[in-house]
Write an enzyme that holds these catalytic residues in place. Structure first.
Site, PDB file in Angstrom:
ATOM      1  N   GLN A  98       0.778  -1.254  -0.153  1.00 55.58           N
ATOM      2  CA  GLN A  98      -0.034   0.009   0.025  1.00 55.58           C
ATOM      3  C   GLN A  98       0.890   1.347   0.109  1.00 55.58           C
ATOM      4  O   GLN A  98       2.018   1.174   0.218  1.00 55.58           O
ATOM      5  CB  GLN A  98      -0.962   0.063   1.199  1.00 55.58           C
ATOM      6  N   TYR A 128     -10.208   5.321  19.250  1.00 52.48           N
ATOM      7  CA  TYR A 128      -9.970   4.191  18.630  1.00 52.48           C
ATOM      8  C   TYR A 128      -9.147   2.800  19.501  1.00 52.48           C
ATOM      9  O   TYR A 128      -9.884   1.883  19.645  1.00 52.48           O
ATOM     10  CB  TYR A 128      -9.593   4.295  17.150  1.00 52.48           C
ATOM     11  N   GLN A 129      -7.906   3.236  19.875  1.00 51.49           N
ATOM     12  CA  GLN A 129      -7.134   2.478  20.228  1.00 51.49           C
ATOM     13  C   GLN A 129      -7.729   1.826  21.500  1.00 51.49           C
ATOM     14  O   GLN A 129      -7.574   0.688  22.019  1.00 51.49           O
ATOM     15  CB  GLN A 129      -5.736   2.819  20.442  1.00 51.49           C
ATOM     16  N   ASP A 153       0.838  -0.098  13.876  1.00 53.29           N
ATOM     17  CA  ASP A 153       1.254   1.211  14.497  1.00 53.29           C
ATOM     18  C   ASP A 153       1.768   1.012  15.975  1.00 53.29           C
ATOM     19  O   ASP A 153       2.399   1.882  16.594  1.00 53.29           O
ATOM     20  CB  ASP A 153       0.227   2.149  14.324  1.00 53.29           C
ATOM     21  N   GLU A 173       1.309  -8.500  11.570  1.00 54.10           N
ATOM     22  CA  GLU A 173       1.110  -7.387  10.700  1.00 54.10           C
ATOM     23  C   GLU A 173       1.887  -7.675   9.550  1.00 54.10           C
ATOM     24  O   GLU A 173       3.056  -8.185   9.232  1.00 54.10           O
ATOM     25  CB  GLU A 173       1.692  -6.239  11.581  1.00 54.10           C
ATOM     26  N   ASP A 204       1.178 -12.619   6.688  1.00 48.81           N
ATOM     27  CA  ASP A 204      -0.473 -12.487   6.383  1.00 48.81           C
ATOM     28  C   ASP A 204      -1.175 -13.244   7.574  1.00 48.81           C
ATOM     29  O   ASP A 204      -0.631 -14.512   7.704  1.00 48.81           O
ATOM     30  CB  ASP A 204      -0.369 -13.454   5.139  1.00 48.81           C
ATOM     31  N   ALA A 205      -1.817 -12.493   8.068  1.00 49.17           N
ATOM     32  CA  ALA A 205      -2.619 -13.264   9.264  1.00 49.17           C
ATOM     33  C   ALA A 205      -3.339 -14.373   8.903  1.00 49.17           C
ATOM     34  O   ALA A 205      -3.546 -15.174   9.969  1.00 49.17           O
ATOM     35  CB  ALA A 205      -3.474 -12.084   9.874  1.00 49.17           C
ATOM     36  N   ASP A 223      -7.229  -5.068  14.249  1.00 46.77           N
ATOM     37  CA  ASP A 223      -7.384  -3.801  14.054  1.00 46.77           C
ATOM     38  C   ASP A 223      -6.733  -3.569  12.636  1.00 46.77           C
ATOM     39  O   ASP A 223      -5.489  -3.256  12.244  1.00 46.77           O
ATOM     40  CB  ASP A 223      -6.328  -3.245  14.930  1.00 46.77           C
ATOM     41  N   TYR A 292     -12.079   9.779  11.211  1.00 47.53           N
ATOM     42  CA  TYR A 292     -12.697   8.539  10.383  1.00 47.53           C
ATOM     43  C   TYR A 292     -14.032   8.910   9.682  1.00 47.53           C
ATOM     44  O   TYR A 292     -14.557   9.780  10.026  1.00 47.53           O
ATOM     45  CB  TYR A 292     -12.968   7.481  11.217  1.00 47.53           C
TER      46      TYR A 292
HETATM   47  N1  SPD Z   1     -11.608   3.945   8.249  1.00 51.03           N
HETATM   48  C1  SPD Z   1     -10.464   3.682   8.661  1.00 51.03           C
HETATM   49  C2  SPD Z   1     -10.284   2.523   9.655  1.00 51.03           C
HETATM   50  C3  SPD Z   1      -9.278   2.429  10.295  1.00 51.03           C
HETATM   51  C4  SPD Z   1      -9.016   1.128  11.094  1.00 51.03           C
HETATM   52  N2  SPD Z   1      -7.696   1.223  11.568  1.00 51.03           N
HETATM   53  C5  SPD Z   1      -6.935   2.019  12.111  1.00 51.03           C
HETATM   54  C6  SPD Z   1      -5.486   1.400  12.690  1.00 51.03           C
HETATM   55  C7  SPD Z   1      -5.140   2.216  13.900  1.00 51.03           C
HETATM   56  N3  SPD Z   1      -4.452   1.323  14.690  1.00 51.03           N
END
Ligand code: SPD
Length: 358
Positions: A98, A128-129, A153, A173, A204-205, A223, A292
């Site tokens: 990517q 989020y985290q 991350d 990851e 690859d998970a 995640d 987001y």
């Molecule tokens: N639409 C964005 C969704 C992202 C989800 N993953 C974020 C990774 C942060 N650890």
């Protein structure tokens, strides 16, 4: 690789925020004016397809598209885009999987973008985290073994490490560039990799999970990025089956599950797959993440057959978690009230997602 988003601005002020127009002594510039000057249109951030006139917009990235054109047509949220003022592009490169971009924004601190989509910002990453981690881990007593899928991350690791009961953490990851970039530009997140309980697997998970012994994990946290590109397989039934197999009885999954404003069909599909696959309970929760798309993100919480899991009333409240917050910054978002509130669903969602009604 460095871009020039902030260069025009830097030419006009010194490092301590003083201006010099060449006609006299330097004048102090108030910080509000510095912000206003950063928005002058001619100070364009250049050379990234998602950055136009100094503004990043979350549209699909494409290296073959010239700068200065706007592509508000992400298939995940057609017809809309969220924009952030760019102060400086810090990193851009293409990994095997990517396009990776890091920039300093005016309002949200540093931003990590993958394939044109915001993954996190320094300002709102906490929501989020913390939620994707503590919703599952506070729902079971004394979690010991945890797997993170994605999460390169390192911030979900940082959150898991608050739990003193945890003895072993695997993370799988696929993209090493995400890990390296986070260690360089987001040390407050990547600190999670420093914990001795963490075992990093770059790969690859889907393959990784095929080789995991049955029932190995108390909790699995997915995640991932959105299900376009490398994360496509992570919303399909075979993937959820390997997750269920890797969890112990009464183990829990927390899976990133998109926006209720944008993706009700995807959420419905994921819930019905999970209801078939996980014989315990399946719930949808959500939180607010301003950067987001649509400003919210959801989580699918599932448990396998075994001791019933009451996701809504956490049995392992973070306030009582031994060691929580000792090694890293204090929690900013998660608490027990936010945990229970995350499962309250708006009427339209209950109506549109049939599988949420029972
Ligand atoms: N639409 C964005 C969704 C992202 C989800 N993953 C974020 C990774 C942060 N650890």
């Amino acid at each position: 690789m460095e871009g020039g988003a902030g260069r025009g601005l830097e030419c006009q002020k010194t490092m301590d925020g003083r201006a010099n127009d060449g006609n006299g002594p330097e004048k102090e510039i108030p910080s509000c004016c510095l912000k206003a000057r950063a928005s002058i249109p001619e100070l364009d951030a250049k050379c990234h397809s998602t950055v136009v006139s100094g503004w990043f917009s979350d549209a699909p990235s494409s290296t073959d598209k010239p700068c200065k054109q706007v592509y508000f047509n992400n298939p995940m949220w057609p017809g809309e885009a969220h924009s952030l003022k760019v102060e400086k592009i810090l990193f851009q490169d293409k990994s095997d999987y990517q396009e990776v971009l890091v920039f300093e924004s005016l309002a949200y601190g540093k931003v990590l973008v993958l394939d044109g989509i915001v993954q996190l910002t320094e300002k709102d990453e906490c929501a989020y985290q913390e939620m994707i981690t503590h919703l599952p881990l506070c729902s079971i007593p004394s979690p010991k073994t945890v797997l993170v899928v994605g999460g390169g991350d390192g911030a979900v690791l940082r959150e898991i490490c608050r739990h003193g009961s945890v003895e072993h953490i695997d993370i799988c990851e696929i993209d090493k560039m995400v890990i390296d970039v986070s260690k360089k530009f987001f040390p407050e997140l990547a600190i999670g990799f420093d914990d001795p309980r963490v075992n990093l697997h770059v790969g690859d998970a889907v393959e990784f999970l095929k080789n995991v012994p049955r029932g190995k994990y108390d909790a699995i946290i997915v995640d991932s990025s959105d299900p376009v590109g490398p994360a496509q397989e992570l919303v399909e039934k075979p993937f959820f089956e390997t997750i269920a197999r890797a969890l112990r009885t009464g183990g829990v999954l927390c899976n990133m599950a998109e926006s209720m404003w944008l993706h009700t069909h995807l959420i419905e599909d994921m819930i019905s797959i999970c209801r078939e696959t996980f014989k315990g309970s399946v719930h949808y929760a959500w939180t607010s993440v301003p950067t987001y798309p649509s400003g919210v993100i959801g989580f699918l919480l599932c448990s396998t057959e075994g001791p019933p899991v009451d996701f809504i009333n956490p049995v392992n409240p973070i306030e009582k978690v031994e060691g929580a917050g000792k090694q890293c910054r204090e929690l900013r978002f998660y608490n027990t009230e936010m945990h229970s509130a995350a499962f309250a669903l708006p009427t339209f969602l209950r109506r549109e997602v049939r599988s949420l009604r029972h």
